[in-house]
Each structure stands twice: as structure tokens, then as C-alpha cells.
Design a protein around this motif. Structure first.
Motif, PDB file in Angstrom:
ATOM      1  N   TYR A 564       0.943  -1.210  -0.236  1.00  0.00           N
ATOM      2  CA  TYR A 564      -0.324  -0.227  -0.142  1.00  0.00           C
ATOM      3  C   TYR A 564       0.510   1.452  -0.395  1.00  0.00           C
ATOM      4  O   TYR A 564       0.958   2.458  -0.776  1.00  0.00           O
ATOM      5  CB  TYR A 564      -0.603   0.216   1.517  1.00  0.00           C
ATOM      6  N   PRO A 565       2.454   1.493   0.276  1.00  0.00           N
ATOM      7  CA  PRO A 565       2.921   2.490   0.596  1.00  0.00           C
ATOM      8  C   PRO A 565       4.036   2.651  -1.268  1.00  0.00           C
ATOM      9  O   PRO A 565       4.598   3.404  -0.639  1.00  0.00           O
ATOM     10  CB  PRO A 565       3.233   2.692   2.315  1.00  0.00           C
ATOM     11  N   ARG A 566       3.479   2.002  -1.692  1.00  0.00           N
ATOM     12  CA  ARG A 566       4.762   1.435  -3.188  1.00  0.00           C
ATOM     13  C   ARG A 566       6.101   1.981  -2.234  1.00  0.00           C
ATOM     14  O   ARG A 566       7.104   2.627  -2.996  1.00  0.00           O
ATOM     15  CB  ARG A 566       4.382   3.015  -3.097  1.00  0.00           C
ATOM     16  N   LYS A 567       6.245   0.178  -0.949  1.00  0.00           N
ATOM     17  CA  LYS A 567       7.586   0.225  -0.823  1.00  0.00           C
ATOM     18  C   LYS A 567       7.800  -1.254  -1.374  1.00  0.00           C
ATOM     19  O   LYS A 567       7.250  -2.050  -2.381  1.00  0.00           O
ATOM     20  CB  LYS A 567       7.722   0.099   0.456  1.00  0.00           C
ATOM     21  N   PRO A 568       9.246  -1.604  -1.147  1.00  0.00           N
ATOM     22  CA  PRO A 568       9.633  -2.691  -2.650  1.00  0.00           C
ATOM     23  C   PRO A 568       9.203  -3.660  -1.807  1.00  0.00           C
ATOM     24  O   PRO A 568       8.908  -3.833  -0.371  1.00  0.00           O
ATOM     25  CB  PRO A 568      10.860  -2.566  -1.934  1.00  0.00           C
ATOM     26  N   GLU A 569       8.889  -4.498  -2.509  1.00  0.00           N
ATOM     27  CA  GLU A 569       8.535  -5.926  -1.524  1.00  0.00           C
ATOM     28  C   GLU A 569       9.114  -6.886  -0.545  1.00  0.00           C
ATOM     29  O   GLU A 569      10.550  -6.141  -0.361  1.00  0.00           O
ATOM     30  CB  GLU A 569       8.115  -7.159  -2.534  1.00  0.00           C
ATOM     31  N   ALA A 570       8.473  -6.781   0.873  1.00  0.00           N
ATOM     32  CA  ALA A 570       9.490  -7.058   2.201  1.00  0.00           C
ATOM     33  C   ALA A 570      10.104  -8.660   1.305  1.00  0.00           C
ATOM     34  O   ALA A 570       9.418  -9.522   0.975  1.00  0.00           O
ATOM     35  CB  ALA A 570       8.203  -7.656   3.147  1.00  0.00           C
ATOM     36  N   ASP A 571      11.138  -9.543   2.142  1.00  0.00           N
ATOM     37  CA  ASP A 571      11.839 -10.475   2.387  1.00  0.00           C
ATOM     38  C   ASP A 571      10.907 -12.023   2.473  1.00  0.00           C
ATOM     39  O   ASP A 571      10.182 -11.710   3.934  1.00  0.00           O
ATOM     40  CB  ASP A 571      12.897 -10.155   3.537  1.00  0.00           C
ATOM     41  N   PRO A 572      10.188 -12.311   2.023  1.00  0.00           N
ATOM     42  CA  PRO A 572       9.774 -13.382   1.699  1.00  0.00           C
ATOM     43  C   PRO A 572       9.989 -14.532   3.322  1.00  0.00           C
ATOM     44  O   PRO A 572       8.921 -14.676   4.237  1.00  0.00           O
ATOM     45  CB  PRO A 572       9.098 -14.606   1.355  1.00  0.00           C
ATOM     46  N   ARG A 573      10.476 -14.708   3.127  1.00  0.00           N
ATOM     47  CA  ARG A 573      11.749 -15.856   4.476  1.00  0.00           C
ATOM     48  C   ARG A 573      11.650 -15.003   6.106  1.00  0.00           C
ATOM     49  O   ARG A 573      10.976 -15.113   6.277  1.00  0.00           O
ATOM     50  CB  ARG A 573      12.868 -15.990   4.390  1.00  0.00           C
ATOM     51  N   ALA A 574      11.565 -13.974   5.850  1.00  0.00           N
ATOM     52  CA  ALA A 574      11.829 -12.696   7.097  1.00  0.00           C
ATOM     53  C   ALA A 574      10.470 -12.648   7.586  1.00  0.00           C
ATOM     54  O   ALA A 574      10.170 -13.200   9.109  1.00  0.00           O
ATOM     55  CB  ALA A 574      12.331 -11.167   6.906  1.00  0.00           C
ATOM     56  N   ALA A 575       8.744 -12.759   6.956  1.00  0.00           N
ATOM     57  CA  ALA A 575       7.989 -12.419   6.990  1.00  0.00           C
ATOM     58  C   ALA A 575       7.002 -13.635   7.876  1.00  0.00           C
ATOM     59  O   ALA A 575       6.522 -14.187   8.731  1.00  0.00           O
ATOM     60  CB  ALA A 575       7.016 -12.106   5.870  1.00  0.00           C
ATOM     61  N   LEU A 576       7.977 -15.004   7.132  1.00  0.00           N
ATOM     62  CA  LEU A 576       7.478 -15.896   7.422  1.00  0.00           C
ATOM     63  C   LEU A 576       7.986 -16.101   9.075  1.00  0.00           C
ATOM     64  O   LEU A 576       6.937 -16.983   9.841  1.00  0.00           O
ATOM     65  CB  LEU A 576       7.481 -17.437   6.346  1.00  0.00           C
ATOM     66  N   GLY A 577       9.090 -15.943   9.035  1.00  0.00           N
ATOM     67  CA  GLY A 577       9.721 -16.035  10.249  1.00  0.00           C
ATOM     68  C   GLY A 577       9.106 -15.191  11.601  1.00  0.00           C
ATOM     69  O   GLY A 577       9.261 -15.990  12.678  1.00  0.00           O
ATOM     70  N   GLU A 578       8.707 -14.159  11.020  1.00  0.00           N
ATOM     71  CA  GLU A 578       8.039 -13.530  12.180  1.00  0.00           C
ATOM     72  C   GLU A 578       6.717 -13.668  12.987  1.00  0.00           C
ATOM     73  O   GLU A 578       7.036 -13.820  13.131  1.00  0.00           O
ATOM     74  CB  GLU A 578       8.350 -11.982  11.223  1.00  0.00           C
ATOM     75  N   ALA A 579       5.706 -14.277  11.750  1.00  0.00           N
ATOM     76  CA  ALA A 579       4.932 -14.724  11.925  1.00  0.00           C
ATOM     77  C   ALA A 579       4.437 -16.028  12.034  1.00  0.00           C
ATOM     78  O   ALA A 579       3.860 -16.363  14.182  1.00  0.00           O
ATOM     79  CB  ALA A 579       3.755 -14.605  10.321  1.00  0.00           C
ATOM     80  N   THR A 580       5.582 -16.768  12.564  1.00  0.00           N
ATOM     81  CA  THR A 580       6.230 -18.486  13.214  1.00  0.00           C
ATOM     82  C   THR A 580       5.877 -17.955  13.872  1.00  0.00           C
ATOM     83  O   THR A 580       5.396 -18.923  15.146  1.00  0.00           O
ATOM     84  CB  THR A 580       6.580 -19.159  12.119  1.00  0.00           C
ATOM     85  N   ALA A 581       6.778 -16.969  14.656  1.00  0.00           N
ATOM     86  CA  ALA A 581       7.307 -16.574  15.720  1.00  0.00           C
ATOM     87  C   ALA A 581       6.468 -16.481  17.258  1.00  0.00           C
ATOM     88  O   ALA A 581       6.600 -16.581  18.207  1.00  0.00           O
ATOM     89  CB  ALA A 581       8.138 -15.530  15.545  1.00  0.00           C
ATOM     90  N   TYR A 582       5.894 -15.596  15.906  1.00  0.00           N
ATOM     91  CA  TYR A 582       4.138 -14.811  17.226  1.00  0.00           C
ATOM     92  C   TYR A 582       3.654 -15.821  17.711  1.00  0.00           C
ATOM     93  O   TYR A 582       3.304 -15.974  18.480  1.00  0.00           O
ATOM     94  CB  TYR A 582       4.326 -13.792  16.178  1.00  0.00           C
ATOM     95  N   LEU A 583       3.583 -16.556  16.415  1.00  0.00           N
ATOM     96  CA  LEU A 583       1.976 -17.609  16.361  1.00  0.00           C
ATOM     97  C   LEU A 583       2.757 -18.728  17.846  1.00  0.00           C
ATOM     98  O   LEU A 583       1.899 -18.982  18.560  1.00  0.00           O
ATOM     99  CB  LEU A 583       1.814 -17.954  15.707  1.00  0.00           C
ATOM    100  N   ARG A 584       4.054 -19.294  17.859  1.00  0.00           N
ATOM    101  CA  ARG A 584       4.337 -20.183  18.411  1.00  0.00           C
ATOM    102  C   ARG A 584       4.458 -19.178  19.742  1.00  0.00           C
ATOM    103  O   ARG A 584       4.271 -19.535  21.011  1.00  0.00           O
ATOM    104  CB  ARG A 584       5.384 -20.427  18.370  1.00  0.00           C
ATOM    105  N   ARG A 585       4.660 -18.043  20.143  1.00  0.00           N
ATOM    106  CA  ARG A 585       5.218 -17.166  21.674  1.00  0.00           C
ATOM    107  C   ARG A 585       3.644 -17.664  22.215  1.00  0.00           C
ATOM    108  O   ARG A 585       3.673 -17.126  23.235  1.00  0.00           O
ATOM    109  CB  ARG A 585       5.804 -15.738  21.030  1.00  0.00           C
TER     110      ARG A 585
END
Length: 702
Positions: A564-585
Motif C-alpha cells: 500500500y505505501p508503494r515500498k519494495p516487497e518485504a523479504d518473504p522468508r523474514a515475513a514467515l519467520g516473524e509470523a511463526t515466531a509470534y504464533l509459537r510465542r
């Protein structure tokens, strides 16, 4: 030393109240107003004149949320810092920078008499409530307020809805300028909190003409996405004056009328648009920085010292001096890399105050378009429908006049008039799609060239590239067009199902994002690999029924934060890591139910939500609560379904996340709409007074 510190503390505590200007109250007037609260606490305000109604609007809103209204009034006086400290002082600085008060002082008495009467009536309603409830007043000398204060709120907030705060914040932080006012950039401090956060913007709007509806009705769905609390949260109301003003809809704190909704004859709703409405010029200063070069001459840089009250703790308020600058192009920000002047749409005018009022009072499409031609509202999409069966989409903006041969998306030389021209392009140049062959129009913050379906879209070649029209698409728009286009005849039930849809489109940016997520190299991380395996089972729907929905919602949020803010795409692996860390925590697993993670929380109410970021059933943003759950604070807010039957009679239904009295925990209407909201249900809007009979909870004169 102790005595000196005590004296300083006393000085800090007393400076702000003693030096704050007290406004002159509006002329004394006896207002003839009656408020009827329906059984959901929504105020229905009756008055002999429109000004009587405005008086009641202010009084009723103060009964439900006086705290926020005081914040808005403090903002118009440059005193929000005395309430909110440093954060409020940023807003006070912005008020001075855009010369909101100066604009109103200059132009207020040239406004039509009926507009000034409306503003004075609203201010008088606030004053009456403050006088009767002195214990709720949180800042000395804030009252009385007057019509100029109310008008200043409009002038102040308007440019921040199309991203002026993002440009100011980037300049102050010496960060890269946002692309086409896209939203706050990394490391760029927010300059003001009065507008919607660019990272969370979003709204949905739908209109259907009789030729496309299953029963020959005209329909409109208003589905703005705003914060659920605060200065830009919706407040629902219905108004009636004996002078012929009848309207049902919603408004922001500080407005003397609804800003969207319907009357007997017509209605409209809004979504945020993001054309390039801000030009930035780098100035050439002389040796001491007191003059700037323009067309070969040195002009004095206008400057003014303002005092920003900043609350430190308890009653202690510190006055902080700040200098504001101005050049021929507009306000100036001085940074380590130089001085920059900002030319932005709709600056230094308050025509939007009259425009909204005329829109409320319009009785047909021609009158409504004449009100739009006032060009006071500097940006925002308008989707329109009426009893005569007309539908329309106006990509409304006060487009800047620009000259061919210059790249206005970049910083421009500020020492020449060759690349600068004041003024706004004529109303006739504003893009619009009126009564398309498809029989429907939608917008969910995408480009206006995708709104009516194949064969009925506007042609981009018909509009000058100098207007800076956005080309973005959102998942919500892609999904809405898919669903609307698949229905040869759209019924009321179809439209309701589409609005509450939780699906994710398999095309556009979402398709690429999830493909990249599933193709990312896990690098031996079993949690990332497990998340990818779970995503492969996902049904592309955030309805809360699948095991991957919570994970997918988190990844949609990450995708929204860069797309939405027209930035470069985020790192997919980092995004997966952050999401899984939150759900596990928080949950100890990757597949908790979506409703266990997404919550509607207000007072003692704690309910599960479906949907998520960038879907039509929007839960756009949240705060992580102490227990780790995500308490939604922004998304579907005021939702209204409107229809005109074949005889032209209007009816509507609506819903909000909480209730009419969002900040009054002791009110029965603090959360009485929450269970309906969670269940995708709507409540009636008793628009006609005869329909309100039998549904009145309380009737009184304020």
C-alpha cells in the motif's frame, strides 16, 4: 535552588492557561432543538432551522464523546500539546505551518451567512455542554468556542487525508520523500496524528444502478475504514430541520453535519484516493538563510515564531518556541540537507465547509454536482447514487496546475517560476465515471481506471499525466470487481455477501506475494518450512474456518505494509519467520483459529473477528494486547447499506464496531452493536420520523 525549582515549576504550571487566548463566543441565540435517542442510542436531531440542528449535533456528540471533541477544539487553537504533550505539539506545529487559523481569520466573514450560522450553532452546542458539565472540561480557557474554531478544524485536517503528513515527516527526518504521498516512510517521524495513518488507509464503496440490480432498486454501500476511536472515528446520526434538511449518515468529531450517508433523494460515500497532490521545491538561500532566490531576485523568507505548549507531567506545561517559514510556493521545512517549500492541493482555503453543507442539502444530481464543483474538498473519491437511478464515481481532487516538461514526482528547483503555477485545474478536468453500461461502480482505494468492470472503464488516455492519477490496485478492488462482475443481476443479498466477503484474490499483488512466500528458501528452518506447508493448504479465505487463516492474516498484514505505501516487497522468508515466531510465542502452534487471534475488545466485551488486512471484511490494524491477542483498532467502521425502491423511497441499515457512546463505559450503548458487528448483521436506520415512533429510548431538549 529548591526555591528556584519551585518557582520554575509554578511558572510552567501557570504559563499555558494564562497566555492561551480565549475565543469570543458566538452571538447569543435561543436554539429550538429536540434530540431523540433511538434504542441503539443514535441521536436523531430535530430543529426549526439548520442552525438549531447543528446546535443539537454538537450537544448530542458531546454527551457521547466530549473528551475527543475537546481534543479537536484544542487542535484548532494550537493547544493540543497542553493535553497530549509532545505528540500533541506536533499537531500544533502543523496548524501553524499550514496557516489554518490565518486562512479562517482572512476568509470566515466572506462565507455565506447560512454556513456561518451553522458553524456558530454547532459551537454554541459545545459551549452549552461544557457550561453544564464543567467537571469534564480538561483544559482551562478552552471554552467558549466559536464558528471560526470549527472552520479551522476543516482547514487543518483536509490536507492530511492525502498524505501531507508523510511529506512533512520525511522532510523533517531527512528521509526519502514518499512516492505520490504514499504514506510514512522508514525513519520518517509523523508530523501530525490528525489524519488517517497512511499505512492503514482503506475503504470500500459500492453503488448499483436499477439496470443491474435484481429488483430494479438503486443501492449504495458505504464502508469506510477508519480508526475505531479518536478524532477521525465515525459518529452516526440522523438530522431533520423544518427548513428541509433531512440526512442520515456519519461524521467526524468537530463537523457540524454528516460527511457521508443519504437524504431522501440521494447519497454518497467516500474512499481515500492518492493522486500526486504535493509538489516539493528545494530553495536556494542566501548566506544567512533569511532570503531565497526566485526568478533572479532575492525574496525575504517569511518567518514567524510560535509557542507550542507541551504538557510535561500533571499540570505542568512548558512553552516551546518554534519558527515556521513560508515561501511563494507554500510552507517551508528547513533540514540538514536544505530548505524545502511545499505546494499542496487545496491550500489556504475553507471552501470545503460550504461544500459539504451544500452536498447535504442537494435534492438531485445536478445540485449535487454543483456543490462538488465548489472544489473545496481537496481529495477523496466520491461514489454517488440517487432515487432517479443515477450512479457515479468522481475521482475528486484539487489537482495542482502543472507545466509540461517537469517531473513533479521528484524534488523541483525552487528558484524559478518555470516549474511552478498556483491554482487548481477546473472541475471539468476531474476524472469521473457516470452511469456506466455495467450498472455498477466500486472503489477500494485502487486506480479510478478499474471501477466499473470490463467495457465500462474510463480510458487513462483521456486524462493528463500531469494530474498524477494513481495506478495502484488493491486486493479489495480486485476481489470486489471479481464478485460484482460475476453477478448479471445483483440482489440485496448478493451485495451484502460481497461487502462481508473474506476472500483473497488469486491475482494482483496478493498472488505474487503468496507465491513468493511459498517459494522462499527455508534454509533449514523447520518452523518456516512448516509455515509454508500450512500455507499450501490455505483456501485463500480469511473466514476463520481454515487452519491456515491466522498465519495468512499476519502475512496479509506484512504484504499490506509494503504494497500500500508503494515500498519494495518485504523479504518473504523474514515475513514467515516473524509470523511463526509470534504464533509459537502466543499460541504454541501455527494453526490457532483466526478468531482466537483477532479480537474485538471494548470494555468487558471480547469477541472473535474474521476477515483481515486488505480483504473486504476489513480488520486493517491492531494492537497486541498483554495476553498476545490482536485487538483490532482500525478497519470496518461505520457501515451503511442504502436503497431506493422503484417508487424512490429510501431506506437504510447500518452498523458500527462498538456503539454510539464509544468513550462512555457506563452507557448501555458503549458496546451494544458489537455482537451484531461480529456476526455481519445490521441494525435499522429509522430515517423517517414516522418510522422512529415506537423506537425512541429518550426524547429531550438539550
Amino acid at each position: 535552588m529548591t526555591v528556584l525549582l519551585v518557582l520554575i515549576a509554578i511558572g510552567l504550571a501557570t504559563w499555558e492557561p494564562l497566555t492561551a487566548a480565549t475565543a469570543e463566543a458566538p452571538p447569543a441565540h435561543r436554539y429550538d432543538t429536540v434530540i431523540a435517542r433511538d434504542r441503539f442510542g443514535v441521536p436523531h436531531i430535530f430543529g426549526t432551522t439548520d442552525a438549531d440542528v447543528a446546535y443539537g449535533i454538537a450537544y448530542a456528540h458531546a454527551e457521547d464523546d466530549f473528551s475527543t471533541l475537546q481534543d479537536v477544539v484544542a487542535m484548532t487553537r494550537g493547544r493540543l500539546g497542553a493535553i497530549d504533550g509532545a505528540d500533541g505539539a506536533k499537531t500544533d506545529y502543523a496548524l501553524h505551518l499550514v496557516q489554518a487559523r490565518e486562512t479562517v481569520d482572512r476568509d470566515y466573514m466572506t462565507q455565506p451567512a447560512d454556513v456561518r450560522a451553522l458553524l456558530d450553532g454547532y459551537a454554541s452546542g459545545l459551549n452549552a455542554y461544557a457550561a453544564r458539565h464543567p467537571g469534564e472540561v480538561k483544559l482551562a480557557r478552552l471554552f467558549p468556542v466559536n464558528g471560526q474554531d470549527i472552520a479551522t478544524g476543516f482547514v487543518m485536517r483536509s490536507p492530511f487525508f492525502f498524505g501531507l503528513d508523510a511529506t512533512l515527516g520525511a522532510l523533517v527526518g531527512d528521509a526519502p520523500l514518499p512516492k505520490e504521498s504514499a504514506g510514512p516512510q522508514p525513519d520518517a517521524p509523523d508530523i501530525t496524528p490528525v489524519g488517517p495513518d497512511g499505512r492503514e488507509n482503506g475503504s470500500n464503496a459500492f453503488v448499483v444502478a436499477p439496470r443491474r440490480s435484481a429488483d430494479g432498486f438503486t443501492r449504495m454501500v458505504s464502508n469506510s475504514h477508519q480508526p475505531w476511536r479518536g478524532a477521525v472515528a465515525w459518529y452516526e446520526l440522523v438530522v431533520h430541520s423544518k427548513a428541509g434538511w433531512n440526512f442520515a449518515g456519519a461524521m467526524f468529531p468537530g463537523a457540524p453535519y454528516p460527511l457521508l450517508g443519504h437524504n431522501e433523494h440521494l447519497g454518497w460515500t467516500n474512499t481515500v484516493n492518492r493522486p500526486d497532490l504535493i509538489d516539493t521545491y528545494k530553495l536556494v538561500l542566501d548566506g544567512d538563510g533569511s532570503h531565497y532566490r526566485f526568478d533572479g531576485q532575492w525574496r525575504p523568507l517569511e518567518k514567524k515564531t510560535v509557542w507550542l505548549p507541551v504538557r510535561l507531567w500533571g499540570p505542568f506545561v512548558l512553552p516551546v518556541p518554534k519558527t515556521v517559514y513560508r515561501a511563494v510556493q507554500g510552507p517551508v521545512i528547513e533540514t540538514r540537507s536544505g530548505a524545502y517549500a511545499i505546494h499542496y492541493a487545496g491550500a489556504d482555503q475553507l471552501r470545503m465547509v460550504e461544500q459539504y453543507y451544500r452536498l447535504n442539502r442537494a435534492r438531485n444530481f445536478d445540485q449535487w454536482q454543483r456543490a462538488m464543483a465548489i472544489q473545496g474538498v481537496p481529495a477523496t473519491n466520491f461514489l454517488y447514487a440517487d432515487a432517479a437511478g443515477n450512479i457515479a464515481y468522481f475521482y475528486n481532487a484539487s489537482f495542482l496546475k502543472r507545466k509540461p516538461g517537469f517531473d513533479y514526482s521528484k524534488v523541483l528547483p525552487g528558484d524559478t517560476s518555470a516549474d511552478f503555477e498556483p491554482g487548481t485545474v477546473p472541475w471539468a478536468m476531474v476524472p469521473r465515471n457516470v452511469n456506466p453500461r455495467s450498472g455498477f461502480l466500486v472503489n477500494a482505494n485502487s486506480t479510478p481506471f478499474l471501477s466499473a468492470g470490463a467495457g465500462s472503464e474510463m480510458n487513462p488516455a483521456d486524462w493528463s499525466p500531469l494530474l498524477g492519477i494513481e495506478t495502484d490496485t488493491t486486493n479489495r478492488d480486485n476481489r470486489a470487481l471479481e464478485l460484482m462482475g460475476a453477478n448479471p443481476k445483483i440482489s440485496a443479498e448478493d451485495l451484502e455477501r460481497i461487502k462481508f466477503d473474506t476472500g483473497v484474490s488469486r491475482r494482483g499483488w496478493t498472488a505474487k506475494w503468496f507465491a513468493d512466500l511459498m517459494a522462499a528458501d527455508a534454509k533449514g528452518d523447520p518452523q518456516v518450512a512448516a509455515a509454508q506447508a500450512l500455507l499450501r493448504q490455505w483456501d485463500w479465505n480469511l473466514d476463520g474456518k481454515g487452519p491456515a487463516d491466522a498465519l495468512a492474516a499476519l502475512l496479509m498484514k506484512t504484504g499490506q505494509s509494503w504494497h500500500y505505501p508503494r515500498k519494495p516487497e518485504a523479504d518473504p522468508r523474514a515475513a514467515l519467520g516473524e509470523a511463526t515466531a509470534y504464533l509459537r510465542r502466543v499460541f504454541g502452534r501455527l494453526d490457532p483459529p483466526l478468531g482466537a487471534m483477532l479480537r474485538l475488545r471494548q470494555g468487558k466485551v471480547d469477541l472473535p473477528l474474521d476477515g483481515g488486512p486488505e480483504v473486504l471484511r476489513a480488520a486493517a490494524n491492531w494492537d497486541e494486547a498483554p495476553d498476545g491477542r490482536l485487538a483490532v483498532k482500525h478497519g470496518d467502521s461505520f457501515v451503511m447499506f442504502v436503497q431506493w425502491d422503484k417508487s424512490g423511497r429510501v431506506s437504510s441499515r447500518s452498523i458500527q464496531p462498538f456503539g454510539a457512546a464509544t468513550t462512555r463505559p457506563d452507557s448501555p450503548h458503549h458496546t451494544d452493536q458489537s455482537r451484531l458487528f461480529v456476526a455481519h448483521e445490521l441494525k435499522p436506520v429509522w430515517f423517517y420520523p414516522r418510522d422512529l415512533k415506537g423506537n425512541i429510548e429518550r426524547l429531550y431538549r438539550p
